[in-house]
Design a protein around this motif. Sequence first.
Motif, PDB file in Angstrom:
ATOM      1  N   VAL A  47       1.559  -1.871   5.668  1.00 53.23           N
ATOM      2  CA  VAL A  47       0.203  -1.747   6.574  1.00 53.23           C
ATOM      3  C   VAL A  47       0.156  -0.973   7.751  1.00 53.23           C
ATOM      4  CG1 VAL A  47      -1.156  -3.344   8.051  1.00 53.23           C
ATOM      5  CG2 VAL A  47       0.317  -5.006   6.351  1.00 53.23           C
ATOM      6  N   ALA A  48      -0.499   0.320   7.124  1.00 53.17           N
ATOM      7  CA  ALA A  48      -0.986   1.352   7.883  1.00 53.17           C
ATOM      8  C   ALA A  48      -1.906   1.275   9.016  1.00 53.17           C
ATOM      9  CB  ALA A  48      -0.940   2.057   7.497  1.00 53.17           C
ATOM     10  N   VAL A  49      -2.187   2.079  10.071  1.00 53.89           N
ATOM     11  CA  VAL A  49      -3.068   1.873  10.822  1.00 53.89           C
ATOM     12  C   VAL A  49      -3.979   3.691  11.511  1.00 53.89           C
ATOM     13  CG1 VAL A  49      -3.914   1.131  13.624  1.00 53.89           C
ATOM     14  CG2 VAL A  49      -2.483   0.341  12.725  1.00 53.89           C
ATOM     15  N   ASN A  50      -4.764   3.463  10.705  1.00 47.59           N
ATOM     16  CA  ASN A  50      -5.497   5.444  10.993  1.00 47.59           C
ATOM     17  C   ASN A  50      -5.790   5.371  12.418  1.00 47.59           C
ATOM     18  OD1 ASN A  50      -7.503   4.449  11.308  1.00 47.59           O
ATOM     19  ND2 ASN A  50      -8.919   5.006   9.348  1.00 47.59           N
ATOM     20  N   THR A  51      -6.501   6.642  12.041  1.00 48.28           N
ATOM     21  CA  THR A  51      -6.322   7.514  14.171  1.00 48.28           C
ATOM     22  C   THR A  51      -7.252   6.426  14.432  1.00 48.28           C
ATOM     23  OG1 THR A  51      -7.481   9.313  12.775  1.00 48.28           O
ATOM     24  CG2 THR A  51      -5.379   9.601  13.432  1.00 48.28           C
ATOM     25  N   ASP A  52      -8.217   5.651  13.962  1.00 45.84           N
ATOM     26  CA  ASP A  52      -9.810   5.130  14.628  1.00 45.84           C
ATOM     27  C   ASP A  52      -9.210   3.678  14.865  1.00 45.84           C
ATOM     28  OD1 ASP A  52     -11.353   7.379  13.885  1.00 45.84           O
ATOM     29  OD2 ASP A  52     -11.599   6.421  11.801  1.00 45.84           O
ATOM     30  N   GLY A  53      -7.876   3.391  14.575  1.00 47.30           N
ATOM     31  CA  GLY A  53      -7.478   2.371  14.971  1.00 47.30           C
ATOM     32  C   GLY A  53      -7.530   1.301  13.702  1.00 47.30           C
ATOM     33  N   LYS A  54      -8.317   1.517  12.277  1.00 41.60           N
ATOM     34  CA  LYS A  54      -8.651   0.805  11.996  1.00 41.60           C
ATOM     35  C   LYS A  54      -7.229   0.153  10.818  1.00 41.60           C
ATOM     36  CE  LYS A  54     -10.966   0.236   7.796  1.00 41.60           C
ATOM     37  NZ  LYS A  54     -11.438   0.453   6.141  1.00 41.60           N
ATOM     38  N   ARG A  55      -7.053  -1.058  10.802  1.00 39.76           N
ATOM     39  CA  ARG A  55      -5.828  -1.436  10.066  1.00 39.76           C
ATOM     40  C   ARG A  55      -6.108  -1.288   8.492  1.00 39.76           C
ATOM     41  NH1 ARG A  55      -2.486  -6.219  11.658  1.00 39.76           N
ATOM     42  NH2 ARG A  55      -5.034  -6.885  13.483  1.00 39.76           N
ATOM     43  N   GLU A  56      -5.004  -1.086   7.776  1.00 35.58           N
ATOM     44  CA  GLU A  56      -4.972  -1.882   6.450  1.00 35.58           C
ATOM     45  C   GLU A  56      -4.042  -1.778   5.555  1.00 35.58           C
ATOM     46  OE1 GLU A  56      -7.659   1.764   2.970  1.00 35.58           O
ATOM     47  OE2 GLU A  56      -7.672   1.897   4.326  1.00 35.58           O
ATOM     48  N   ILE A  57      -3.576  -2.680   4.385  1.00 38.07           N
ATOM     49  CA  ILE A  57      -2.991  -2.602   3.511  1.00 38.07           C
ATOM     50  C   ILE A  57      -2.441  -1.162   2.485  1.00 38.07           C
ATOM     51  CG2 ILE A  57      -1.448  -4.063   1.697  1.00 38.07           C
ATOM     52  CD1 ILE A  57      -2.938  -5.847   3.064  1.00 38.07           C
ATOM     53  N   VAL A  58      -1.477  -0.603   2.681  1.00 33.58           N
ATOM     54  CA  VAL A  58      -1.671   0.137   1.977  1.00 33.58           C
ATOM     55  C   VAL A  58      -0.452   0.878   0.896  1.00 33.58           C
ATOM     56  CG1 VAL A  58      -2.665   2.716   3.786  1.00 33.58           C
ATOM     57  CG2 VAL A  58      -0.371   1.112   3.640  1.00 33.58           C
ATOM     58  N   GLY A  59      -0.113  -0.204   0.253  1.00 29.50           N
ATOM     59  CA  GLY A  59       0.924  -0.080  -0.383  1.00 29.50           C
ATOM     60  C   GLY A  59       1.515  -2.335  -0.675  1.00 29.50           C
ATOM     61  N   LEU A  60       2.145  -2.119  -2.197  1.00 25.54           N
ATOM     62  CA  LEU A  60       2.210  -3.789  -2.172  1.00 25.54           C
ATOM     63  C   LEU A  60       2.856  -3.580  -3.938  1.00 25.54           C
ATOM     64  CD1 LEU A  60       2.408  -6.229  -1.760  1.00 25.54           C
ATOM     65  CD2 LEU A  60       0.188  -6.873  -3.022  1.00 25.54           C
ATOM     66  N   HIS A  61       4.250  -4.128  -3.915  1.00 29.81           N
ATOM     67  CA  HIS A  61       5.093  -3.921  -4.261  1.00 29.81           C
ATOM     68  C   HIS A  61       5.886  -5.514  -4.664  1.00 29.81           C
ATOM     69  CE1 HIS A  61       5.583  -0.069  -5.813  1.00 29.81           C
ATOM     70  NE2 HIS A  61       4.355   0.226  -5.537  1.00 29.81           N
ATOM     71  N   ILE A  62       6.043  -6.037  -6.350  1.00 30.75           N
ATOM     72  CA  ILE A  62       6.959  -6.873  -6.404  1.00 30.75           C
ATOM     73  C   ILE A  62       7.933  -6.440  -7.786  1.00 30.75           C
ATOM     74  CG2 ILE A  62       6.446  -9.249  -7.498  1.00 30.75           C
ATOM     75  CD1 ILE A  62       4.560  -9.186  -5.000  1.00 30.75           C
ATOM     76  N   GLY A  63       8.942  -6.624  -6.897  1.00 28.04           N
ATOM     77  CA  GLY A  63       9.917  -6.549  -7.823  1.00 28.04           C
ATOM     78  C   GLY A  63      10.941  -7.760  -7.661  1.00 28.04           C
ATOM     79  N   PRO A  64      12.466  -8.046  -8.315  1.00 22.45           N
ATOM     80  CA  PRO A  64      13.196  -8.998  -8.522  1.00 22.45           C
ATOM     81  C   PRO A  64      14.170  -8.972  -7.025  1.00 22.45           C
ATOM     82  CG  PRO A  64      13.909  -6.628  -9.679  1.00 22.45           C
ATOM     83  CD  PRO A  64      12.229  -6.369  -9.600  1.00 22.45           C
ATOM     84  N   SER A  65      15.016  -8.094  -6.683  1.00 22.91           N
ATOM     85  CA  SER A  65      15.695  -8.632  -5.162  1.00 22.91           C
ATOM     86  C   SER A  65      14.748  -6.886  -3.821  1.00 22.91           C
ATOM     87  CB  SER A  65      16.705  -8.248  -5.220  1.00 22.91           C
ATOM     88  OG  SER A  65      16.872  -6.963  -5.670  1.00 22.91           O
ATOM     89  N   GLU A  66      14.878  -7.008  -3.236  1.00 20.08           N
ATOM     90  CA  GLU A  66      15.277  -6.111  -1.982  1.00 20.08           C
ATOM     91  C   GLU A  66      16.059  -4.952  -2.611  1.00 20.08           C
ATOM     92  OE1 GLU A  66      13.866  -6.794   2.549  1.00 20.08           O
ATOM     93  OE2 GLU A  66      14.251  -8.723   1.128  1.00 20.08           O
ATOM     94  N   ALA A  67      16.458  -4.756  -3.039  1.00 20.78           N
ATOM     95  CA  ALA A  67      17.281  -3.445  -3.471  1.00 20.78           C
ATOM     96  C   ALA A  67      17.143  -2.207  -2.976  1.00 20.78           C
ATOM     97  CB  ALA A  67      17.798  -3.466  -4.857  1.00 20.78           C
TER      98      ALA A  67
END
Length: 82
Positions: A47-67
Amino acid sequence: CKDIDERVNAFLKRPLAGDWPYLWLDATYLKVREGGRIVSVAAIIAVAVNTDGKREIVGLHIGPSEAEPFWTSFLRDLVRRG
């Protein structure tokens, strides 16, 4: 359902333009049905916030583990997208 999958994939692969001075990364485990059985998978979200203060989901991945390779792939994908 296929149309929704395509829209979600397009959203998650979109170029990231502009400045994002703040970025939060988090991960959790989810239970999902896979081949008729329930398995645990890792879900990483950015989740990121841009210079205008807008919060946005910028990435999402699903995988077998947090390796480490999973995190590396996720972060390289964010960098590649902008």
